[in-house]
Enzyme design. Sequence first.
Site, PDB file in Angstrom:
ATOM      1  N   ASP A 112       0.811  -1.220   0.000  1.00 55.12           N
ATOM      2  CA  ASP A 112       0.000   0.000   0.000  1.00 55.12           C
ATOM      3  C   ASP A 112       0.845   1.272   0.000  1.00 55.12           C
ATOM      4  O   ASP A 112       0.406   2.319   0.444  1.00 55.12           O
ATOM      5  CB  ASP A 112      -0.927   0.000   1.214  1.00 55.12           C
ATOM      6  CG  ASP A 112      -0.158  -0.102   2.529  1.00 55.12           C
ATOM      7  OD1 ASP A 112       1.096  -0.171   2.486  1.00 55.12           O
ATOM      8  OD2 ASP A 112      -0.798  -0.103   3.591  1.00 55.12           O
ATOM      9  N   CYS A 115       4.742  -0.075   2.827  1.00 51.62           N
ATOM     10  CA  CYS A 115       5.239  -1.384   3.267  1.00 51.62           C
ATOM     11  C   CYS A 115       6.547  -1.273   4.043  1.00 51.62           C
ATOM     12  O   CYS A 115       6.786  -2.047   4.976  1.00 51.62           O
ATOM     13  CB  CYS A 115       5.391  -2.336   2.085  1.00 51.62           C
ATOM     14  SG  CYS A 115       6.497  -1.741   0.780  1.00 51.62           S
ATOM     15  N   ILE A 218      10.317  -3.550  -5.249  1.00 52.63           N
ATOM     16  CA  ILE A 218       9.314  -2.510  -4.988  1.00 52.63           C
ATOM     17  C   ILE A 218       8.635  -2.684  -3.628  1.00 52.63           C
ATOM     18  O   ILE A 218       7.985  -1.764  -3.142  1.00 52.63           O
ATOM     19  CB  ILE A 218       8.214  -2.480  -6.072  1.00 52.63           C
ATOM     20  CG1 ILE A 218       7.543  -3.837  -6.213  1.00 52.63           C
ATOM     21  CG2 ILE A 218       8.772  -1.999  -7.398  1.00 52.63           C
ATOM     22  CD1 ILE A 218       6.344  -3.838  -7.143  1.00 52.63           C
ATOM     23  N   HIS A 219       8.784  -3.834  -3.026  1.00 50.76           N
ATOM     24  CA  HIS A 219       8.019  -4.137  -1.816  1.00 50.76           C
ATOM     25  C   HIS A 219       8.927  -4.691  -0.726  1.00 50.76           C
ATOM     26  O   HIS A 219       9.807  -5.512  -0.996  1.00 50.76           O
ATOM     27  CB  HIS A 219       6.921  -5.161  -2.129  1.00 50.76           C
ATOM     28  CG  HIS A 219       6.060  -5.514  -0.958  1.00 50.76           C
ATOM     29  ND1 HIS A 219       5.053  -4.686  -0.493  1.00 50.76           N
ATOM     30  CD2 HIS A 219       6.057  -6.596  -0.136  1.00 50.76           C
ATOM     31  CE1 HIS A 219       4.469  -5.251   0.551  1.00 50.76           C
ATOM     32  NE2 HIS A 219       5.062  -6.401   0.787  1.00 50.76           N
ATOM     33  N   HIS A 295       7.347  16.697  -9.299  1.00 52.44           N
ATOM     34  CA  HIS A 295       6.308  15.703  -9.005  1.00 52.44           C
ATOM     35  C   HIS A 295       6.956  14.479  -8.349  1.00 52.44           C
ATOM     36  O   HIS A 295       7.919  13.928  -8.865  1.00 52.44           O
ATOM     37  CB  HIS A 295       5.593  15.257 -10.284  1.00 52.44           C
ATOM     38  CG  HIS A 295       4.934  16.387 -11.005  1.00 52.44           C
ATOM     39  ND1 HIS A 295       4.469  16.274 -12.310  1.00 52.44           N
ATOM     40  CD2 HIS A 295       4.646  17.671 -10.624  1.00 52.44           C
ATOM     41  CE1 HIS A 295       3.936  17.415 -12.686  1.00 52.44           C
ATOM     42  NE2 HIS A 295       4.037  18.271 -11.679  1.00 52.44           N
TER      43      HIS A 295
END
Length: 301
Positions: A112, A115, A218-219, A295
Amino acid sequence: MASMVLRCQYKGGRRNNLEGLSTSSTVADLQEKIWLLTDVPPHAQRILSGFPPKQLICGDKSDSLSSLDIRSGDTLIIEEDKKAPRVLIDSYKRSLGSAALGKLTRKVVPADNSCLFTSVSYVMLGDTSFSSELRKLIAQCVSNDPQTFNTAFLGQDNSDYCNWILNKDNWGGAIELSILSKHYQTEIAVVDTETGRVDRYGEGIGYRKCVYLIYDGIHYDPLGVQSSDSTAEPLQTVFPVGDDMRLAEALEIAAGAQQKRQFTNLSQFSIRCLVCGTPLTGHQAAQQHAITTGHTNFGEV
């Protein structure tokens, strides 16, 4: 339960028997005996059998040897992945006393964008519910030390970063892990599932405690000795620095995930800027977009 005697060939053609195994022994049992005999830790082992020799696909470490394509009397050829992190067998033997507590396992936390914070919450505090508090802690540390956490270090203005990290949609990474390691006076070892690399935040500072995370590109997920009730607090998540048995277990988990290709190569990862909608490929492209536009909110495509 049929006993098994396997011949083991390793390091320049040396041969010895692996005894004390049976068809009900597990893959983990086999790999541990190989380690004790050959000094090749489980995460670095390539086990070959047959003629011509083919690598055994070991799968789940809890699988029984009867599930493998080997029989009593077979010869196993043991090769070592030289690129794998080194784990010393003597330190492992000294660590065996802690084995009764249980084995290090992976706890899967929600993907989410928080993590990292959820994982650190679990290993440091024994609970996954403090991710928001950890974001606030990091923002406070950064705000209180603008000289260290300047624009060159953060890639953005100090106050902008503090607002950015408080947003639960933004990911954490090396900066946040370094801050959390220092705050808790604990080394944070992050094992990469694609490469087997171990990044140690707080290494060499003199911390006596260590926690483990696993990272797939990524996690982040936390590692710990969990109770039989998965909803209960973990039995242990903090270990002594230099505990080679726990490091070996973390590397085994990463090696299993790598074998199943459970990782994301960020150089080919497709993401989208959630501010302007620009499609991007890879982490470097996202960083450059952030520098150019300001951004910093990205999402998976």
